[in-house]
Scaffold this motif. Sequence first.
Motif, short mmCIF file in Angstrom:
data_model
loop_
_atom_site.label_atom_id
_atom_site.label_comp_id
_atom_site.label_asym_id
_atom_site.label_seq_id
_atom_site.Cartn_x
_atom_site.Cartn_y
_atom_site.Cartn_z
N GLN A 230 11.85 20.16 -27.07
CA GLN A 230 11.60 20.11 -25.79
C GLN A 230 10.19 19.54 -25.49
O GLN A 230 9.78 18.78 -24.53
N LEU A 231 9.34 19.84 -26.34
CA LEU A 231 7.80 19.59 -26.32
C LEU A 231 7.84 17.95 -26.61
O LEU A 231 6.95 17.32 -26.22
N ARG A 232 8.64 17.71 -27.48
CA ARG A 232 8.42 16.16 -27.98
C ARG A 232 8.72 15.19 -26.83
O ARG A 232 8.08 14.19 -26.35
N THR A 233 9.77 15.90 -25.68
CA THR A 233 10.03 14.82 -24.85
C THR A 233 9.85 15.84 -23.59
O THR A 233 10.77 16.55 -23.09
N ASN A 234 8.64 15.46 -22.68
CA ASN A 234 8.49 16.30 -21.32
C ASN A 234 8.93 15.65 -20.44
O ASN A 234 9.69 14.34 -20.47
N ALA A 235 8.75 15.95 -19.14
CA ALA A 235 9.13 15.25 -17.97
C ALA A 235 8.85 13.80 -17.88
O ALA A 235 9.47 12.92 -17.29
N SER A 236 7.63 13.47 -18.23
CA SER A 236 7.34 12.00 -18.01
C SER A 236 7.57 11.14 -19.51
O SER A 236 6.98 9.95 -19.40
N GLU B 8 0.85 -1.05 0.00
CA GLU B 8 -0.11 -0.03 -0.12
C GLU B 8 0.79 1.15 0.17
O GLU B 8 0.55 2.50 -0.68
N GLU B 9 1.96 1.14 0.61
CA GLU B 9 2.88 2.37 0.79
C GLU B 9 3.47 2.74 -0.62
O GLU B 9 3.53 3.75 -1.10
N GLU B 10 3.73 1.76 -1.40
CA GLU B 10 4.30 1.66 -2.70
C GLU B 10 3.17 2.44 -3.71
O GLU B 10 3.49 3.28 -4.39
N LEU B 11 1.93 1.70 -3.54
CA LEU B 11 0.65 2.48 -4.52
C LEU B 11 0.60 3.93 -4.10
O LEU B 11 0.44 4.88 -4.84
N ARG B 12 0.67 4.23 -2.73
CA ARG B 12 0.70 5.85 -2.36
C ARG B 12 1.55 6.56 -3.00
O ARG B 12 1.49 7.58 -3.51
N ASN B 13 2.84 6.11 -2.93
CA ASN B 13 4.09 6.87 -3.56
C ASN B 13 3.67 7.14 -4.93
O ASN B 13 4.30 8.20 -5.73
N THR B 14 3.57 5.81 -5.54
CA THR B 14 2.94 5.97 -7.21
C THR B 14 2.11 7.16 -7.39
O THR B 14 2.26 8.07 -8.54
N ILE B 15 1.04 7.24 -6.62
CA ILE B 15 -0.08 8.22 -6.73
C ILE B 15 0.55 9.79 -6.98
O ILE B 15 0.31 10.44 -7.43
N ILE B 16 1.41 9.75 -5.67
CA ILE B 16 2.18 11.16 -5.56
C ILE B 16 2.93 11.38 -6.74
O ILE B 16 3.01 12.80 -7.17
N GLN B 17 3.57 10.58 -7.32
CA GLN B 17 4.63 10.78 -8.26
C GLN B 17 3.81 11.27 -9.64
O GLN B 17 4.14 11.90 -10.39
N LEU B 18 2.72 10.38 -9.77
CA LEU B 18 1.60 10.64 -10.89
C LEU B 18 1.32 11.92 -11.05
O LEU B 18 0.88 12.86 -11.78
N ARG B 19 0.65 12.59 -9.54
CA ARG B 19 0.29 13.71 -9.45
C ARG B 19 1.35 15.03 -9.82
O ARG B 19 1.21 15.83 -10.47
N GLU B 20 2.85 14.53 -9.19
CA GLU B 20 3.60 15.72 -9.67
C GLU B 20 4.08 15.74 -11.09
O GLU B 20 4.21 16.63 -11.71
N THR B 21 3.95 14.49 -11.79
CA THR B 21 4.33 14.28 -13.15
C THR B 21 3.22 15.42 -13.90
O THR B 21 3.49 16.00 -14.90
N ILE B 22 1.68 15.07 -13.47
CA ILE B 22 0.94 15.67 -14.18
C ILE B 22 0.96 17.28 -14.01
O ILE B 22 0.94 17.95 -15.00
N LEU B 23 1.26 17.74 -12.83
CA LEU B 23 1.55 19.26 -12.45
C LEU B 23 2.82 19.56 -13.58
O LEU B 23 2.76 20.88 -13.96
N LEU B 24 3.91 18.82 -13.68
CA LEU B 24 4.94 19.46 -14.44
C LEU B 24 4.78 19.39 -15.86
O LEU B 24 5.08 20.21 -16.45
N GLN B 25 3.94 18.31 -16.50
CA GLN B 25 3.38 18.63 -17.62
C GLN B 25 2.63 19.77 -17.86
O GLN B 25 2.52 20.44 -19.05
N LYS B 26 1.56 19.99 -16.96
CA LYS B 26 0.79 21.11 -17.24
C LYS B 26 1.64 22.45 -17.11
O LYS B 26 1.17 23.28 -18.11
N GLU B 27 2.53 22.55 -16.33
CA GLU B 27 3.30 23.64 -16.42
C GLU B 27 4.25 23.76 -17.69
O GLU B 27 4.42 24.94 -18.32
N THR B 28 4.77 22.49 -18.07
CA THR B 28 5.79 22.63 -19.24
C THR B 28 4.66 23.00 -20.61
O THR B 28 5.32 23.83 -21.47
N ILE B 29 3.45 22.41 -20.69
CA ILE B 29 2.42 22.78 -21.74
C ILE B 29 2.17 24.52 -21.56
O ILE B 29 2.24 25.27 -22.77
N VAL B 30 1.89 24.77 -20.48
CA VAL B 30 1.58 26.39 -20.36
C VAL B 30 2.92 27.21 -20.77
O VAL B 30 2.88 28.17 -21.51
#
Length: 430
Positions: free
Chosen positions: A143-149, A58-80
């Motif tokens: 740069q846009l072709r290869t984002n953080a994720s 369960e701890e591993e799942l929780r860490n994965t969720i956090i990383q996915l959230r951070e990745t989504i935020l980074l993608q959003k900032e990059t696109i903006v």
Amino acid sequence: MTALFVALLLIFTSGSGKVARASGAKGSRFVCTAVPAGTDLNCPVDTNNRVQSTSPQEEELRNTIIQLRETILLQKETIVSQQGTIKELNSKLARCEADARSRGNARRKNTMGDLPRDPAETVEQLGKTMQSLKDRLGNLEQQLRTNASGGPFPNELKDLLKRRLSDLEGQLLTRVAELEEEKSQLYNETAAHRQRTENTLKSLLERITELEKSNSAFKSPEDFKVSLPLRTNYLYGRIKKNLPEMYAFTVCMWLKSSASPGIGTPFSYGVPGQANEIVLIEWGNNPIELLVNDKVAQLPLSVSDGRWHHICITWTTRDGSWEAYQDGERLGTGENLAPWHPIKPGGVIILGQEQDIVGGRFDATQAFVGELSNFNMWDRVLRPIDISAMANCSTYMPGNVVPWVDANVEVFGGATKEALEICEDRLFDS
């Protein structure tokens, strides 16, 4: 609340691929537990609202969720951020297009006014600008072709950038072609102007050559005469040579005149402070006179019969001695004409007028009317045999101080220089 719980359960399922099953059941069933409002969903609770202990899975799942959230935020900032860059490029491109249109309009209004000083330099600069924009857009695409994720580059944005780059390249190539055409036009106009200038200069040179030939259309430089047909105060000739200081002189010339009364002034020499330094004049009913430093001697000469006559006058400062020759024969001598007076330098010799000031203030009643040729001056007294030889046309002696040549004589006021072989003309008159 139920929807939230189901979503959370799906995330857990996608993260680990495992779910809790009800024990002892024949088939697989999901066990759902209600969670009170305000409960932290990251921590599992039991039915008594107590936090259950978490397993490593369960701890591993929780860490994965956090990383996915951070990745989504980074993608959003990059696109903006990239969208802002794209807007900036679009704005610059729009300004370039507006500038190109304004230059095109101005060029149509006044083509020559907007021609670049160096079209080749402008073309090179535009090429550099186009390459720079290509590089920037290439970097942006990379740069846009290869984002953080490692996600894919949006196809719509890629197509937009390619279209913009293609449009910009086309506009720059069009501008380069226009500048090349303007450069060609400028070269052609410059070449045409150069050709017109060369043609004009060639025409002027030909005209000058013609005038020089017309003014020097004599068999030899001394074969010409000065014609002074009217008794005025503005027809005259001028000797360009300057006299040195002299203690003796001989002046010889050919004269032809039938003016009455008196032939006037064949020549005069004036210096600052003394306009009558040397003058030969026949004025009114007076005989021909020689003036030296405004002192007068009357000469026994007669030349007003309309025929050519050779006249020579000699003078020396020693005792002021003088001699007068007509047609090679000495007709008179005398002394005490301005004795011991040296002839001053720096004056002006005028043909056909008597000077009241140096070089001017002529009196029409004293003007020479007729023709004059072979005016020569020496700074010594010539021998009688030399004077006779010149009068008989058996020899020609140019003056060592003033020689009679075309380049030394200029005429004014309507006086003319005409071709003349004096001895042949004199024989014809005889």
